[in-house]
Motif scaffolding. Sequence first.
Motif, PDB file in Angstrom:
ATOM      1  N   GLY A 138       0.815  -1.218   0.000  1.00  0.00           N
ATOM      2  CA  GLY A 138       0.000   0.000   0.000  1.00  0.00           C
ATOM      3  C   GLY A 138       0.848   1.267   0.000  1.00  0.00           C
ATOM      4  O   GLY A 138       0.495   2.261  -0.657  1.00  0.00           O
ATOM      5  N   ASP A 139       1.962   1.238   0.704  1.00  0.00           N
ATOM      6  CA  ASP A 139       2.852   2.403   0.715  1.00  0.00           C
ATOM      7  C   ASP A 139       3.322   2.744  -0.695  1.00  0.00           C
ATOM      8  O   ASP A 139       3.323   3.912  -1.112  1.00  0.00           O
ATOM      9  N   ILE A 140       3.733   1.711  -1.423  1.00  0.00           N
ATOM     10  CA  ILE A 140       4.232   1.929  -2.780  1.00  0.00           C
ATOM     11  C   ILE A 140       3.096   2.357  -3.709  1.00  0.00           C
ATOM     12  O   ILE A 140       3.267   3.217  -4.573  1.00  0.00           O
ATOM     13  N   ALA A 141       1.928   1.738  -3.523  1.00  0.00           N
ATOM     14  CA  ALA A 141       0.786   2.092  -4.369  1.00  0.00           C
ATOM     15  C   ALA A 141       0.416   3.560  -4.171  1.00  0.00           C
ATOM     16  O   ALA A 141       0.124   4.276  -5.134  1.00  0.00           O
ATOM     17  N   MET A 142       0.444   4.017  -2.922  1.00  0.00           N
ATOM     18  CA  MET A 142       0.135   5.429  -2.655  1.00  0.00           C
ATOM     19  C   MET A 142       1.144   6.347  -3.319  1.00  0.00           C
ATOM     20  O   MET A 142       0.777   7.381  -3.893  1.00  0.00           O
ATOM     21  N   ARG A 143       2.404   5.955  -3.227  1.00  0.00           N
ATOM     22  CA  ARG A 143       3.443   6.776  -3.852  1.00  0.00           C
ATOM     23  C   ARG A 143       3.211   6.856  -5.362  1.00  0.00           C
ATOM     24  O   ARG A 143       3.383   7.906  -5.977  1.00  0.00           O
ATOM     25  N   PHE A 144       2.815   5.718  -5.922  1.00  0.00           N
ATOM     26  CA  PHE A 144       2.565   5.697  -7.366  1.00  0.00           C
ATOM     27  C   PHE A 144       1.372   6.589  -7.717  1.00  0.00           C
ATOM     28  O   PHE A 144       1.383   7.318  -8.716  1.00  0.00           O
ATOM     29  N   ASN A 145       0.357   6.527  -6.891  1.00  0.00           N
ATOM     30  CA  ASN A 145      -0.825   7.355  -7.146  1.00  0.00           C
ATOM     31  C   ASN A 145      -0.491   8.852  -7.132  1.00  0.00           C
ATOM     32  O   ASN A 145      -1.117   9.636  -7.831  1.00  0.00           O
ATOM     33  N   ARG A 146       0.484   9.210  -6.340  1.00  0.00           N
ATOM     34  CA  ARG A 146       0.862  10.627  -6.263  1.00  0.00           C
ATOM     35  C   ARG A 146       1.618  11.088  -7.504  1.00  0.00           C
ATOM     36  O   ARG A 146       1.373  12.191  -8.002  1.00  0.00           O
ATOM     37  N   ILE A 147       2.519  10.233  -8.007  1.00  0.00           N
ATOM     38  CA  ILE A 147       3.371  10.720  -9.090  1.00  0.00           C
ATOM     39  C   ILE A 147       2.779  10.493 -10.473  1.00  0.00           C
ATOM     40  O   ILE A 147       3.117  11.208 -11.411  1.00  0.00           O
ATOM     41  N   ALA A 148       1.877   9.515 -10.619  1.00  0.00           N
ATOM     42  CA  ALA A 148       1.319   9.244 -11.944  1.00  0.00           C
ATOM     43  C   ALA A 148       0.211  10.252 -12.249  1.00  0.00           C
ATOM     44  O   ALA A 148      -0.626  10.545 -11.388  1.00  0.00           O
TER      45      ALA A 148
ATOM     46  N   PRO B 106       9.520   5.572 -21.999  1.00  0.00           N
ATOM     47  CA  PRO B 106       8.675   5.812 -20.824  1.00  0.00           C
ATOM     48  C   PRO B 106       8.735   7.286 -20.413  1.00  0.00           C
ATOM     49  O   PRO B 106       9.764   7.939 -20.587  1.00  0.00           O
ATOM     50  N   PRO B 107       7.639   7.808 -19.889  1.00  0.00           N
ATOM     51  CA  PRO B 107       7.620   9.210 -19.435  1.00  0.00           C
ATOM     52  C   PRO B 107       8.574   9.394 -18.264  1.00  0.00           C
ATOM     53  O   PRO B 107       8.897   8.453 -17.562  1.00  0.00           O
ATOM     54  N   LYS B 108       8.962  10.617 -18.054  1.00  0.00           N
ATOM     55  CA  LYS B 108       9.991  10.857 -17.023  1.00  0.00           C
ATOM     56  C   LYS B 108       9.456  10.623 -15.617  1.00  0.00           C
ATOM     57  O   LYS B 108      10.213  10.264 -14.724  1.00  0.00           O
ATOM     58  N   TRP B 109       8.149  10.776 -15.421  1.00  0.00           N
ATOM     59  CA  TRP B 109       7.625  10.514 -14.080  1.00  0.00           C
ATOM     60  C   TRP B 109       7.701   9.018 -13.742  1.00  0.00           C
ATOM     61  O   TRP B 109       7.621   8.635 -12.579  1.00  0.00           O
ATOM     62  N   ALA B 110       7.839   8.187 -14.768  1.00  0.00           N
ATOM     63  CA  ALA B 110       7.896   6.741 -14.517  1.00  0.00           C
ATOM     64  C   ALA B 110       9.327   6.208 -14.484  1.00  0.00           C
ATOM     65  O   ALA B 110       9.564   5.122 -13.969  1.00  0.00           O
ATOM     66  N   SER B 111      10.269   6.962 -15.035  1.00  0.00           N
ATOM     67  CA  SER B 111      11.629   6.433 -15.125  1.00  0.00           C
ATOM     68  C   SER B 111      12.635   7.242 -14.308  1.00  0.00           C
ATOM     69  O   SER B 111      13.785   6.827 -14.182  1.00  0.00           O
TER      70      SER B 111
END
Lengths: 176, 176
Positions: A138-148, B106-111
């Motif tokens: 969940g920690d990683i998923a939240m981080r992903f939700n913020r940056i994507a 890949p976009p920069k937010w992903a890499s």
Amino acid sequence: MAHITVSVEYAIHCLLWLAISDDRALSSRDLAEFQGISPTFLAKILPKLEKAGIVGAHEGVRGGYRLARPASQISFLQIVDAIEGEKPLFDCQEVRRRCALYGDCPPKWASGGVCAIHAVMLQAEKAMRASLALQSLGDIAMRFNRIAPAKFFDEIDEWVDERMAIRTGRSGKPEA
Amino acid sequence: MAHITVSVEYAIHCLLWLAISDDRALSSRDLAEFQGISPTFLAKILPKLEKAGIVGAHEGVRGGYRLARPASQISFLQIVDAIEGEKPLFDCQEVRRRCALYGDCPPKWASGGVCAIHAVMLQAEKAMRASLALQSLGDIAMRFNRIAPAKFFDEIDEWVDERMAIRTGRSGKPEA
DNA sequence: ATAACGCGGACTGTATTGATCCCCGTTACG
DNA sequence: CGTAACGGGGATCAATACAGTCCGCGTTAT
């Protein structure tokens, strides 16, 4: 080849996608193609997560995998153990008992308890495992939700929808 | 086969004997036979400790190895790194960049930055290394000094003396 | 000069990892 | 109902790393 293998890496990435695509069952083939990894190899990894109770599997057409519990309750340690089976950091060969002075039977002060060197390694392994236990999916998923970007999640949905349409709508021939 | 290999185990046991037998140079053959491990294999390990500056080597007849500094200043982490060369706990394959939605670039937010999953593994590795850095060879040597009977240290001295007599006093034929 | 040393390279065997293929039982959909 | 998409498991294979051996070289006390 490292101690934590690519199998674990694949497993975590898959679990992350399962956590993001809310409650839609994804097949191992979808997960593999979506991430550009080997479908047949991934098909050997996901059953391990299922046997560990981390994901639930649904057989048959339109089957696939779902998280068995909320992502916040899935720790990295649980994932690593599910894939690698609690493989030790260090495999003590009990060299301490082989000293030439002992002959065949080492004295009890030299062979009793845990080897002091082994104990140091066990402590290091414990520290590593404690660190892994602190982090959840969940920690990683939240981080992903913020940056994507928000648009990206729509694209995921579209891709999954298209996938399911291809698999079941037509029969056999994808985009031909 | 574990992450911390038997080479490290052999190395630490050798260093422990070097720490105990005060300042007498022991050859790799002596160390191997004394501990019941392969002499040829040990001969591949000790030079790594020498290049790392943990032991000093003396070539030629009557040569051998000594600790290059006090045992209290030799940490387990230094030994592990000397033998295994700072091999990583986890080898990130950058799966995050292979998502089918990205195409080739890949976009920069992903890499950008460090992969979030990789970061978790790096933190676990850091915890493990910190634990290994806390323990020194001197700690283990002191523990050994406490549990081993005084008579045993005399036996070690005798064994080493006998060894050196055999090697140089007579020529070639041990106890024949 | 000899023989014990350390040093390094080439080599071998085995276990693990990453990966593929095939077959089976299950299940939705037509 | 039959077909085809699913998951599950076993057999197999290639590549790599690890554990261990062998040989030859330069060095150094005796």
